[in-house]
Write a protein that holds these residues in place. Structure first.
Motif, PDB file in Angstrom:
ATOM      1  N   ASP A  91       0.846  -1.186   0.000  1.00 58.17           N
ATOM      2  CA  ASP A  91       0.000   0.000   0.000  1.00 58.17           C
ATOM      3  C   ASP A  91       0.884   1.239   0.000  1.00 58.17           C
ATOM      4  OD1 ASP A  91      -2.864  -1.034   0.447  1.00 58.17           O
ATOM      5  OD2 ASP A  91      -1.778  -2.027   2.067  1.00 58.17           O
ATOM      6  N   GLU A  92       0.285   2.369  -0.334  1.00 61.02           N
ATOM      7  CA  GLU A  92       1.030   3.622  -0.351  1.00 61.02           C
ATOM      8  C   GLU A  92       1.168   4.155   1.075  1.00 61.02           C
ATOM      9  OE1 GLU A  92       0.717   8.178  -2.096  1.00 61.02           O
ATOM     10  OE2 GLU A  92      -0.532   6.601  -2.984  1.00 61.02           O
ATOM     11  N   HIS A  93       2.220   3.751   1.750  1.00 64.31           N
ATOM     12  CA  HIS A  93       2.437   4.117   3.141  1.00 64.31           C
ATOM     13  C   HIS A  93       3.300   5.365   3.321  1.00 64.31           C
ATOM     14  CE1 HIS A  93       1.793  -0.388   3.973  1.00 64.31           C
ATOM     15  NE2 HIS A  93       0.791   0.242   4.545  1.00 64.31           N
ATOM     16  N   LEU A  94       4.203   5.627   2.378  1.00 63.80           N
ATOM     17  CA  LEU A  94       5.267   6.583   2.634  1.00 63.80           C
ATOM     18  C   LEU A  94       5.627   7.334   1.363  1.00 63.80           C
ATOM     19  CD1 LEU A  94       8.333   6.094   4.841  1.00 63.80           C
ATOM     20  CD2 LEU A  94       8.792   6.475   2.425  1.00 63.80           C
ATOM     21  N   TYR A  95       6.086   8.587   1.507  1.00 63.25           N
ATOM     22  CA  TYR A  95       6.649   9.344   0.397  1.00 63.25           C
ATOM     23  C   TYR A  95       7.913  10.047   0.880  1.00 63.25           C
ATOM     24  CZ  TYR A  95       3.697  12.952   2.617  1.00 63.25           C
ATOM     25  OH  TYR A  95       3.081  13.796   3.515  1.00 63.25           O
ATOM     26  N   CYS A  96       8.717  10.523  -0.065  1.00 66.01           N
ATOM     27  CA  CYS A  96      10.000  11.149   0.249  1.00 66.01           C
ATOM     28  C   CYS A  96       9.985  12.611  -0.187  1.00 66.01           C
ATOM     29  CB  CYS A  96      11.143  10.415  -0.456  1.00 66.01           C
ATOM     30  SG  CYS A  96      11.261   8.660  -0.047  1.00 66.01           S
ATOM     31  N   LYS A  97      10.686  13.456   0.579  1.00 67.27           N
ATOM     32  CA  LYS A  97      10.698  14.894   0.310  1.00 67.27           C
ATOM     33  C   LYS A  97      12.104  15.469   0.438  1.00 67.27           C
ATOM     34  CE  LYS A  97       7.715  17.392   2.473  1.00 67.27           C
ATOM     35  NZ  LYS A  97       6.797  17.954   3.489  1.00 67.27           N
ATOM     36  N   HIS A  98      12.339  16.534  -0.312  1.00 71.76           N
ATOM     37  CA  HIS A  98      13.546  17.335  -0.128  1.00 71.76           C
ATOM     38  C   HIS A  98      13.453  18.089   1.185  1.00 71.76           C
ATOM     39  CE1 HIS A  98      16.625  20.397  -0.865  1.00 71.76           C
ATOM     40  NE2 HIS A  98      15.716  21.296  -0.531  1.00 71.76           N
ATOM     41  N   ASP A  99      14.572  18.250   1.869  1.00 73.00           N
ATOM     42  CA  ASP A  99      14.627  19.052   3.091  1.00 73.00           C
ATOM     43  C   ASP A  99      15.918  19.854   3.077  1.00 73.00           C
ATOM     44  OD1 ASP A  99      15.038  19.970   5.800  1.00 73.00           O
ATOM     45  OD2 ASP A  99      13.475  18.573   6.418  1.00 73.00           O
ATOM     46  N   GLY A 100      15.780  21.175   3.033  1.00 70.22           N
ATOM     47  CA  GLY A 100      16.940  22.043   2.925  1.00 70.22           C
ATOM     48  C   GLY A 100      17.842  22.051   4.132  1.00 70.22           C
ATOM     49  N   SER A 101      17.366  21.533   5.273  1.00 73.64           N
ATOM     50  CA  SER A 101      18.203  21.507   6.476  1.00 73.64           C
ATOM     51  C   SER A 101      19.214  20.367   6.447  1.00 73.64           C
ATOM     52  CB  SER A 101      17.331  21.377   7.728  1.00 73.64           C
ATOM     53  OG  SER A 101      16.694  20.110   7.789  1.00 73.64           O
ATOM     54  N   LEU A 102      19.061  19.447   5.499  1.00 71.75           N
ATOM     55  CA  LEU A 102      19.959  18.302   5.402  1.00 71.75           C
ATOM     56  C   LEU A 102      21.116  18.617   4.458  1.00 71.75           C
ATOM     57  CD1 LEU A 102      17.275  15.470   5.102  1.00 71.75           C
ATOM     58  CD2 LEU A 102      18.395  16.345   7.168  1.00 71.75           C
ATOM     59  N   GLU A 103      22.243  17.980   4.717  1.00 69.73           N
ATOM     60  CA  GLU A 103      23.426  18.232   3.895  1.00 69.73           C
ATOM     61  C   GLU A 103      23.446  17.361   2.649  1.00 69.73           C
ATOM     62  OE1 GLU A 103      26.673  17.596   6.562  1.00 69.73           O
ATOM     63  OE2 GLU A 103      26.308  19.439   7.701  1.00 69.73           O
ATOM     64  N   ASP A 104      23.024  16.106   2.769  1.00 70.14           N
ATOM     65  CA  ASP A 104      23.148  15.183   1.645  1.00 70.14           C
ATOM     66  C   ASP A 104      22.177  14.017   1.826  1.00 70.14           C
ATOM     67  OD1 ASP A 104      24.237  14.564  -0.789  1.00 70.14           O
ATOM     68  OD2 ASP A 104      25.943  13.451   0.016  1.00 70.14           O
ATOM     69  N   GLY A 105      20.903  14.331   1.996  1.00 71.05           N
ATOM     70  CA  GLY A 105      19.918  13.292   2.242  1.00 71.05           C
ATOM     71  C   GLY A 105      18.524  13.749   1.887  1.00 71.05           C
TER      72      GLY A 105
ATOM     73  N   SER B  76      21.230   8.918  10.715  1.00 74.12           N
ATOM     74  CA  SER B  76      20.227   9.892  11.163  1.00 74.12           C
ATOM     75  C   SER B  76      20.680  10.510  12.476  1.00 74.12           C
ATOM     76  CB  SER B  76      18.853   9.221  11.307  1.00 74.12           C
ATOM     77  OG  SER B  76      17.840  10.169  11.493  1.00 74.12           O
ATOM     78  N   HIS B  77      20.769   9.724  13.537  1.00 71.14           N
ATOM     79  CA  HIS B  77      21.291  10.216  14.807  1.00 71.14           C
ATOM     80  C   HIS B  77      22.725  10.735  14.631  1.00 71.14           C
ATOM     81  CE1 HIS B  77      22.020  10.257  19.218  1.00 71.14           C
ATOM     82  NE2 HIS B  77      23.247   9.925  18.852  1.00 71.14           N
ATOM     83  N   GLN B  78      23.566   9.960  14.011  1.00 70.85           N
ATOM     84  CA  GLN B  78      24.978  10.319  13.879  1.00 70.85           C
ATOM     85  C   GLN B  78      25.208  11.486  12.919  1.00 70.85           C
ATOM     86  OE1 GLN B  78      27.133   6.769  12.851  1.00 70.85           O
ATOM     87  NE2 GLN B  78      26.662   5.730  14.785  1.00 70.85           N
ATOM     88  N   ALA B  79      24.269  11.759  12.052  1.00 67.28           N
ATOM     89  CA  ALA B  79      24.439  12.847  11.090  1.00 67.28           C
ATOM     90  C   ALA B  79      24.405  14.213  11.764  1.00 67.28           C
ATOM     91  CB  ALA B  79      23.339  12.785  10.029  1.00 67.28           C
ATOM     92  N   ARG B  80      23.740  14.313  12.903  1.00 71.07           N
ATOM     93  CA  ARG B  80      23.622  15.557  13.668  1.00 71.07           C
ATOM     94  C   ARG B  80      22.772  16.620  12.970  1.00 71.07           C
ATOM     95  NH1 ARG B  80      27.116  15.590  17.958  1.00 71.07           N
ATOM     96  NH2 ARG B  80      28.747  13.988  17.942  1.00 71.07           N
ATOM     97  N   THR B  81      22.226  16.282  11.817  1.00 71.95           N
ATOM     98  CA  THR B  81      21.362  17.225  11.095  1.00 71.95           C
ATOM     99  C   THR B  81      19.907  16.790  11.091  1.00 71.95           C
ATOM    100  OG1 THR B  81      21.849  16.019   9.048  1.00 71.95           O
ATOM    101  CG2 THR B  81      23.205  17.960   9.523  1.00 71.95           C
ATOM    102  N   CYS B  82      19.644  15.604  11.613  1.00 72.36           N
ATOM    103  CA  CYS B  82      18.348  14.956  11.383  1.00 72.36           C
ATOM    104  C   CYS B  82      17.430  14.998  12.599  1.00 72.36           C
ATOM    105  CB  CYS B  82      18.550  13.499  10.972  1.00 72.36           C
ATOM    106  SG  CYS B  82      19.503  13.304   9.458  1.00 72.36           S
ATOM    107  N   GLY B  83      16.164  15.118  12.307  1.00 72.74           N
ATOM    108  CA  GLY B  83      15.149  15.056  13.339  1.00 72.74           C
ATOM    109  C   GLY B  83      14.181  13.921  13.092  1.00 72.74           C
ATOM    110  N   LEU B  84      13.453  13.579  14.127  1.00 76.17           N
ATOM    111  CA  LEU B  84      12.362  12.613  14.070  1.00 76.17           C
ATOM    112  C   LEU B  84      11.127  13.341  14.591  1.00 76.17           C
ATOM    113  CD1 LEU B  84      10.966   9.829  13.911  1.00 76.17           C
ATOM    114  CD2 LEU B  84      12.018   9.279  16.136  1.00 76.17           C
TER     115      LEU B  84
END
Length: 368
Positions: free
Chosen positions: A153-167, A200-208
């Motif tokens: 099923d269509e559970h998830l989609y992906c988005k650009h996020d300018g706060s990230l360096e390379d993800g 994610s945790h180790q990247a220091r740029t990521c939130g949950l």
């Protein structure tokens, strides 16, 4: 009476029946069929010189200054109505083609927001936004993630996020806690992200970030506000414990999920929040959204137990806010709160890892 030929059809007409245009004299029929008006500036132009299309007639100057063409369908569109795939791309899209483009590419732009699809039976739904970084804003990687998440099923989609360096950012549709735990393939998805080099945790740029539907707190706005006030109070009263739980640094929280400030009563706190933080979304509990409240305090993670524990934590906070009175919430200690978490083994494990449960030694895996 002077009789002269029309400059286009060469038919003879009295001088006074001809119209002067572009240094020529035209009869009425040729003026109507061979010329038109620019819809932007109103100047008359030759029909063959129309820089627009059948829907909008434009002189070359107005087209060059104010219009462009959709690179997909060729429709003439105003520059103000044109969509561009990214800042470095000069290919414009009309609204319809942009919609098709957004729906077809793996990583959507930051403002992409499809109609939500609700999964699971219940009244409380959790939408997860998980940022991953360090291995590229890659459409190929996003496709692999989507193949796992959306296999059935269509559970998830992906988005650009300018706060990230390379993800990029992973965003789920709303799901009940049971659906997240027992039906959505978090384990495979996180493992795939790790295998492709993301952190994610180790990247220091990521939130949950976790969204909860406002209707989960009551049927009326008044009932919802009373419950949300207790949520805010819980966060302010237990800020130090939640700071440790979040895995964020104080500096990160001040930037992305700042606290509101303690007040002695839930209603007083909500009143101050509504008055002083209107429109501010970079708070621990973001109230700016119409249909959800958003918990922004948590650091990103690719560790399954941590993600599940975070969902269980928010579920438990919502429970106590919903079922306790203001006075009962004020009287509840952190120890009392965590004592009620025994039904959630992943949460208990995580609380022990963070020294927020009984301070007994416990083995733990490294955060990713």
């Amino acid at each position: 009476m002077e009789i002269i030929p029309c400059g286009v059809c060469q038919c003879q007409h009295p001088m006074e029946e001809l119209y002067e245009f572009d240094d020529q004299l035209l009869c009425d029929d040729c003026l109507s069929s061979e010329t038109t008006f620019c819809d932007r500036c109103g100047d008359r132009i030759w029909a063959d010189d129309n820089a627009g299309d059948e829907h909008i007639h434009l002189c070359q100057s107005c087209y060059d200054r104010y219009y462009t063409r959709c690179s997909r369908c060729g429709q003439v569109i105003s520059e103000m109505d044109a969509f561009y795939q990214d800042d470095d791309c000069d290919e414009a899209l009309c609204q319809e083609c942009n919609t098709h483009y957004q729906d077809s590419r793996p990583i959507h732009d930051y403002y992409y927001k499809p109609e939500p699809i609700f999964y699971g039976d219940g009244s409380r739904y959790f939408g997860v936004e998980l940022e991953i970084d360090g291995a590229g804003e890659s459409n190929a990687a996003a496709r692999k993630v989507l193949e796992i998440a959306n296999a059935k099923d269509e559970h998830l989609y992906c988005k650009h996020d300018g706060s990230l360096e390379d993800g990029f950012e992973l965003v789920t549709h709303p799901m009940t806690l049971d659906y997240h735990l027992n039906h959505f393939p978090w384990d495979k998805l996180l493992s795939k992200a790790k295998s492709m080099g993301y952190t994610s945790h180790q990247a220091r740029t990521c939130g949950l970030h976790i969204h909860v539907n406002r209707t989960a707190f009551g049927e009326t706005e008044e009932a919802q506000d009373e419950c949300i006030a207790r949520v805010l109070y819980f966060f302010e009263k237990n800020w130090e414990e939640l700071l440790r739980f979040s895995r964020r640094t104080r500096t990160q929280l001040e930037r992305w999920a700042m606290r509101y400030g303690y007040k002695d009563h839930p209603k007083e706190l909500l009143k101050e929040v509504k008055k002083g933080y209107r429109g501010e979304r970079y708070t621990s509990v973001n109230l700016c959204n119409t249909y959800t409240i958003e918990f922004r305090i948590f650091r990103g993670t690719l560790k399954l137990n941590t993600l599940i524990a975070t969902l269980q934590m928010i579920h438990r906070v919502c429970d106590v806010a919903l079922y306790l009175s203001d006075d009962e919430m004020k009287a509840m200690t952190w120890s009392t709160f965590v004592a009620g978490c025994s039904d959630y083994p992943e949460l208990v494990q995580y609380l022990k890892e963070r020294r927020l449960y009984v301070n007994e030694p416990v083995e733990t895996e490294e955060e990713i």
